[in-house]
Design a protein around this motif. Structure first.
Motif, PDB file in Angstrom:
ATOM      1  N   ALA A  36       0.845  -1.190   0.000  1.00  0.00           N
ATOM      2  CA  ALA A  36       0.000   0.000   0.000  1.00  0.00           C
ATOM      3  C   ALA A  36       0.881   1.240   0.000  1.00  0.00           C
ATOM      4  O   ALA A  36       1.914   1.274   0.674  1.00  0.00           O
ATOM      5  CB  ALA A  36      -0.905  -0.004   1.222  1.00  0.00           C
ATOM      6  N   PRO A  37       0.507   2.246  -0.749  1.00  0.00           N
ATOM      7  CA  PRO A  37       1.329   3.462  -0.766  1.00  0.00           C
ATOM      8  C   PRO A  37       1.258   4.197   0.574  1.00  0.00           C
ATOM      9  O   PRO A  37       0.228   4.227   1.236  1.00  0.00           O
ATOM     10  CB  PRO A  37       0.709   4.296  -1.887  1.00  0.00           C
ATOM     11  N   ARG A  38       2.390   4.773   0.959  1.00  0.00           N
ATOM     12  CA  ARG A  38       2.433   5.512   2.228  1.00  0.00           C
ATOM     13  C   ARG A  38       1.863   6.904   1.992  1.00  0.00           C
ATOM     14  O   ARG A  38       2.268   7.603   1.074  1.00  0.00           O
ATOM     15  CB  ARG A  38       3.864   5.614   2.741  1.00  0.00           C
ATOM     16  N   THR A  39       0.933   7.275   2.826  1.00  0.00           N
ATOM     17  CA  THR A  39       0.337   8.602   2.720  1.00  0.00           C
ATOM     18  C   THR A  39       0.651   9.397   3.971  1.00  0.00           C
ATOM     19  O   THR A  39       0.782   8.841   5.067  1.00  0.00           O
ATOM     20  CB  THR A  39      -1.184   8.510   2.547  1.00  0.00           C
ATOM     21  N   THR A  40       0.759  10.697   3.802  1.00  0.00           N
ATOM     22  CA  THR A  40       1.007  11.559   4.953  1.00  0.00           C
ATOM     23  C   THR A  40      -0.252  12.368   5.217  1.00  0.00           C
ATOM     24  O   THR A  40      -0.926  12.795   4.271  1.00  0.00           O
ATOM     25  CB  THR A  40       2.188  12.506   4.682  1.00  0.00           C
ATOM     26  N   PRO A  41      -0.595  12.596   6.472  1.00  0.00           N
ATOM     27  CA  PRO A  41      -1.805  13.373   6.767  1.00  0.00           C
ATOM     28  C   PRO A  41      -1.603  14.840   6.384  1.00  0.00           C
ATOM     29  O   PRO A  41      -0.489  15.372   6.428  1.00  0.00           O
ATOM     30  CB  PRO A  41      -1.986  13.210   8.268  1.00  0.00           C
ATOM     31  N   TRP A  42      -2.670  15.475   6.006  1.00  0.00           N
ATOM     32  CA  TRP A  42      -2.612  16.867   5.638  1.00  0.00           C
ATOM     33  C   TRP A  42      -2.503  17.726   6.894  1.00  0.00           C
ATOM     34  O   TRP A  42      -3.149  17.453   7.906  1.00  0.00           O
ATOM     35  CB  TRP A  42      -3.842  17.291   4.852  1.00  0.00           C
TER      36      TRP A  42
END
Length: 55
Positions: free
Chosen positions: A44-50
């Protein structure tokens, strides 16, 4: 009423379906896609919170 006489229309109907069923399926089955799908990674791609500026 000539429409109710099934002899010419039944033959035309059956012959047209015979032509459709013998000509169209090989053309459809021989179709190849120009863009072959590639397999994607299962990670799964790593996402950063806004960081919202108002809170």
């Amino acid at each position: 009423m000539p429409q109710l006489n099934p002899s010419p229309w039944l033959a035309i109907f059956l012959f047209s379906w015979l032509v459709f069923l013998t000509v169209i399926p090989p053309k459809v089955l021989a179709h190849t896609f120009s863009n072959e799908p590639t397999s994607q990674s299962t990670e799964a791609p790593r996402t950063t919170p806004w960081a919202w500026p108002w809170h």
